[in-house]
Design a protein around this motif. Structure first.
Motif, PDB file in Angstrom:
ATOM      1  N   GLY A   1     -20.791  69.928  65.550  1.00 28.20           N
ATOM      2  CA  GLY A   1     -21.550  69.473  66.706  1.00 28.20           C
ATOM      3  C   GLY A   1     -20.719  69.041  67.894  1.00 28.20           C
ATOM      4  N   GLY A   2     -19.403  69.026  67.741  1.00 30.90           N
ATOM      5  CA  GLY A   2     -18.571  68.659  68.883  1.00 30.90           C
ATOM      6  C   GLY A   2     -18.599  69.735  69.951  1.00 30.90           C
ATOM      7  N   GLY A   3     -18.010  69.404  71.091  1.00 31.60           N
ATOM      8  CA  GLY A   3     -17.970  70.385  72.173  1.00 31.60           C
ATOM      9  C   GLY A   3     -17.524  69.763  73.473  1.00 31.60           C
ATOM     10  N   PHE A   4     -17.777  70.519  74.535  1.00 32.93           N
ATOM     11  CA  PHE A   4     -17.397  70.115  75.888  1.00 32.93           C
ATOM     12  C   PHE A   4     -18.672  69.777  76.652  1.00 32.93           C
ATOM     13  CE2 PHE A   4     -14.344  70.175  79.333  1.00 32.93           C
ATOM     14  CZ  PHE A   4     -15.144  70.342  80.450  1.00 32.93           C
ATOM     15  N   VAL A   5     -18.674  68.606  77.296  1.00 39.11           N
ATOM     16  CA  VAL A   5     -19.865  68.180  78.036  1.00 39.11           C
ATOM     17  C   VAL A   5     -19.438  67.399  79.272  1.00 39.11           C
ATOM     18  CG1 VAL A   5     -20.095  66.047  76.703  1.00 39.11           C
ATOM     19  CG2 VAL A   5     -22.128  67.070  77.760  1.00 39.11           C
ATOM     20  N   GLN A   6     -20.256  67.444  80.281  1.00 42.53           N
ATOM     21  CA  GLN A   6     -19.974  66.654  81.481  1.00 42.53           C
ATOM     22  C   GLN A   6     -20.390  65.208  81.278  1.00 42.53           C
ATOM     23  OE1 GLN A   6     -21.879  68.754  84.733  1.00 42.53           O
ATOM     24  NE2 GLN A   6     -19.979  69.868  85.184  1.00 42.53           N
ATOM     25  N   ALA A   7     -19.781  64.326  82.023  1.00 42.39           N
ATOM     26  CA  ALA A   7     -20.143  62.912  81.959  1.00 42.39           C
ATOM     27  C   ALA A   7     -21.648  62.750  82.177  1.00 42.39           C
ATOM     28  CB  ALA A   7     -19.364  62.124  82.990  1.00 42.39           C
ATOM     29  N   GLY A   8     -22.247  61.884  81.380  1.00 39.20           N
ATOM     30  CA  GLY A   8     -23.679  61.677  81.439  1.00 39.20           C
ATOM     31  C   GLY A   8     -24.463  62.549  80.479  1.00 39.20           C
ATOM     32  N   GLY A   9     -23.790  63.520  79.896  1.00 36.84           N
ATOM     33  CA  GLY A   9     -24.449  64.420  78.963  1.00 36.84           C
ATOM     34  C   GLY A   9     -24.555  63.838  77.563  1.00 36.84           C
ATOM     35  N   SER A  10     -25.082  64.671  76.658  1.00 33.88           N
ATOM     36  CA  SER A  10     -25.325  64.240  75.284  1.00 33.88           C
ATOM     37  C   SER A  10     -24.794  65.275  74.296  1.00 33.88           C
ATOM     38  CB  SER A  10     -26.833  64.056  75.045  1.00 33.88           C
ATOM     39  OG  SER A  10     -27.368  63.068  75.884  1.00 33.88           O
ATOM     40  N   LEU A  11     -24.437  64.778  73.131  1.00 32.00           N
ATOM     41  CA  LEU A  11     -24.078  65.613  71.992  1.00 32.00           C
ATOM     42  C   LEU A  11     -24.587  64.940  70.731  1.00 32.00           C
ATOM     43  CD1 LEU A  11     -20.346  66.636  72.677  1.00 32.00           C
ATOM     44  CD2 LEU A  11     -22.317  68.174  72.663  1.00 32.00           C
ATOM     45  N   ARG A  12     -24.857  65.752  69.731  1.00 32.58           N
ATOM     46  CA  ARG A  12     -25.240  65.225  68.420  1.00 32.58           C
ATOM     47  C   ARG A  12     -24.277  65.761  67.381  1.00 32.58           C
ATOM     48  NH1 ARG A  12     -30.363  66.606  64.529  1.00 32.58           N
ATOM     49  NH2 ARG A  12     -30.755  64.514  63.699  1.00 32.58           N
ATOM     50  N   LEU A  13     -23.552  64.857  66.755  1.00 26.95           N
ATOM     51  CA  LEU A  13     -22.641  65.227  65.691  1.00 26.95           C
ATOM     52  C   LEU A  13     -23.357  65.144  64.354  1.00 26.95           C
ATOM     53  CD1 LEU A  13     -19.404  63.297  66.745  1.00 26.95           C
ATOM     54  CD2 LEU A  13     -20.224  65.539  67.514  1.00 26.95           C
ATOM     55  N   SER A  14     -22.984  66.049  63.461  1.00 25.99           N
ATOM     56  CA  SER A  14     -23.502  66.029  62.106  1.00 25.99           C
ATOM     57  C   SER A  14     -22.334  65.993  61.128  1.00 25.99           C
ATOM     58  CB  SER A  14     -24.352  67.274  61.833  1.00 25.99           C
ATOM     59  OG  SER A  14     -25.470  67.333  62.676  1.00 25.99           O
ATOM     60  N   CYS A  15     -22.587  65.411  59.983  1.00 29.48           N
ATOM     61  CA  CYS A  15     -21.591  65.362  58.919  1.00 29.48           C
ATOM     62  C   CYS A  15     -22.298  65.673  57.607  1.00 29.48           C
ATOM     63  CB  CYS A  15     -20.944  63.988  58.869  1.00 29.48           C
ATOM     64  SG  CYS A  15     -19.812  63.745  57.479  1.00 29.48           S
ATOM     65  N   ALA A  16     -22.014  66.837  57.065  1.00 23.87           N
ATOM     66  CA  ALA A  16     -22.629  67.261  55.807  1.00 23.87           C
ATOM     67  C   ALA A  16     -21.756  66.808  54.650  1.00 23.87           C
ATOM     68  CB  ALA A  16     -22.789  68.770  55.797  1.00 23.87           C
ATOM     69  N   ALA A  17     -22.381  66.145  53.686  1.00 22.99           N
ATOM     70  CA  ALA A  17     -21.651  65.605  52.546  1.00 22.99           C
ATOM     71  C   ALA A  17     -22.028  66.349  51.271  1.00 22.99           C
ATOM     72  CB  ALA A  17     -21.950  64.121  52.380  1.00 22.99           C
ATOM     73  N   SER A  18     -21.036  66.609  50.452  1.00 20.19           N
ATOM     74  CA  SER A  18     -21.291  67.162  49.129  1.00 20.19           C
ATOM     75  C   SER A  18     -20.928  66.115  48.096  1.00 20.19           C
ATOM     76  CB  SER A  18     -20.461  68.424  48.910  1.00 20.19           C
ATOM     77  OG  SER A  18     -19.075  68.114  48.928  1.00 20.19           O
ATOM     78  N   GLY A  19     -21.467  66.262  46.923  1.00 18.38           N
ATOM     79  CA  GLY A  19     -21.215  65.263  45.896  1.00 18.38           C
ATOM     80  C   GLY A  19     -22.447  64.419  45.648  1.00 18.38           C
ATOM     81  N   ARG A  20     -22.330  63.567  44.686  1.00 15.40           N
ATOM     82  CA  ARG A  20     -23.476  62.771  44.270  1.00 15.40           C
ATOM     83  C   ARG A  20     -23.538  61.425  44.985  1.00 15.40           C
ATOM     84  NH1 ARG A  20     -23.335  63.540  37.651  1.00 15.40           N
ATOM     85  NH2 ARG A  20     -23.577  65.806  37.649  1.00 15.40           N
ATOM     86  N   SER A  21     -24.692  60.846  44.925  1.00 17.32           N
ATOM     87  CA  SER A  21     -24.885  59.450  45.339  1.00 17.32           C
ATOM     88  C   SER A  21     -24.562  59.204  46.802  1.00 17.32           C
ATOM     89  CB  SER A  21     -24.038  58.502  44.466  1.00 17.32           C
ATOM     90  OG  SER A  21     -24.325  58.664  43.103  1.00 17.32           O
ATOM     91  N   PHE A  22     -24.879  60.191  47.650  1.00 17.93           N
ATOM     92  CA  PHE A  22     -24.605  60.015  49.073  1.00 17.93           C
ATOM     93  C   PHE A  22     -25.259  58.740  49.599  1.00 17.93           C
ATOM     94  CE2 PHE A  22     -23.847  61.157  53.392  1.00 17.93           C
ATOM     95  CZ  PHE A  22     -24.999  60.882  54.117  1.00 17.93           C
TER      96      PHE A  22
END
Length: 121
Positions: A8-29
């Motif tokens: 979800g990272g990237g290049f954006v101008q000031a005032g803009g928005s981004l949404r980062l995601s983090c996918a986890a594997s394994g148990r008991s997240f």
């Protein structure tokens, strides 16, 4: 063992928005404290936000602009970043710990590879 993959990272101008995601594997997240950290060139890794159960915590510089959330059914952590500023430019990492200390990077056991966020002025 937990494996974490950010996106979800990237290049954006000031005032803009981004949404980062983090996918986890394994148990008991759902039982892990999950955190977002960031590291700018030449600087130490900095705590950004964390969440465990319904408790969230933010560094002062992002309060009111960033929102951390998680979907335990999808084993995914998110960071919604609004009103981005050039000083938010960094590599953003998600991390996981079973411990109770939420702001110190050294207490997190598992880390993703990071995703670059660049904010232009």
């Amino acid at each position: 063992q937990v494996q974490l993959v950010e996106s979800g990272g990237g290049f954006v101008q000031a005032g803009g928005s981004l949404r980062l995601s983090c996918a986890a594997s394994g148990r008991s997240f759902s039982t892990y404290r999950m955190g977002w950290f960031r590291q700018a060139p030449g600087k130490e890794r900095e705590f950004v936000a964390s969440t465990k159960w319904s408790i969230v915590d933010y560094v002062d510089s992002v309060k009111g602009r960033f929102t951390i959330s998680r979907d335990n059914a999808k084993n995914t952590l998110y960071l919604q970043m609004n009103n981005l500023k050039p000083e938010d430019t960094a590599v953003y990492y998600c991390a996981a710990t079973m411990g109770n200390v939420n702001r110190a990077a050294r207490f997190y056991d598992y880390w993703g590879q990071g995703t670059q966020v660049t904010v232009s002025s």
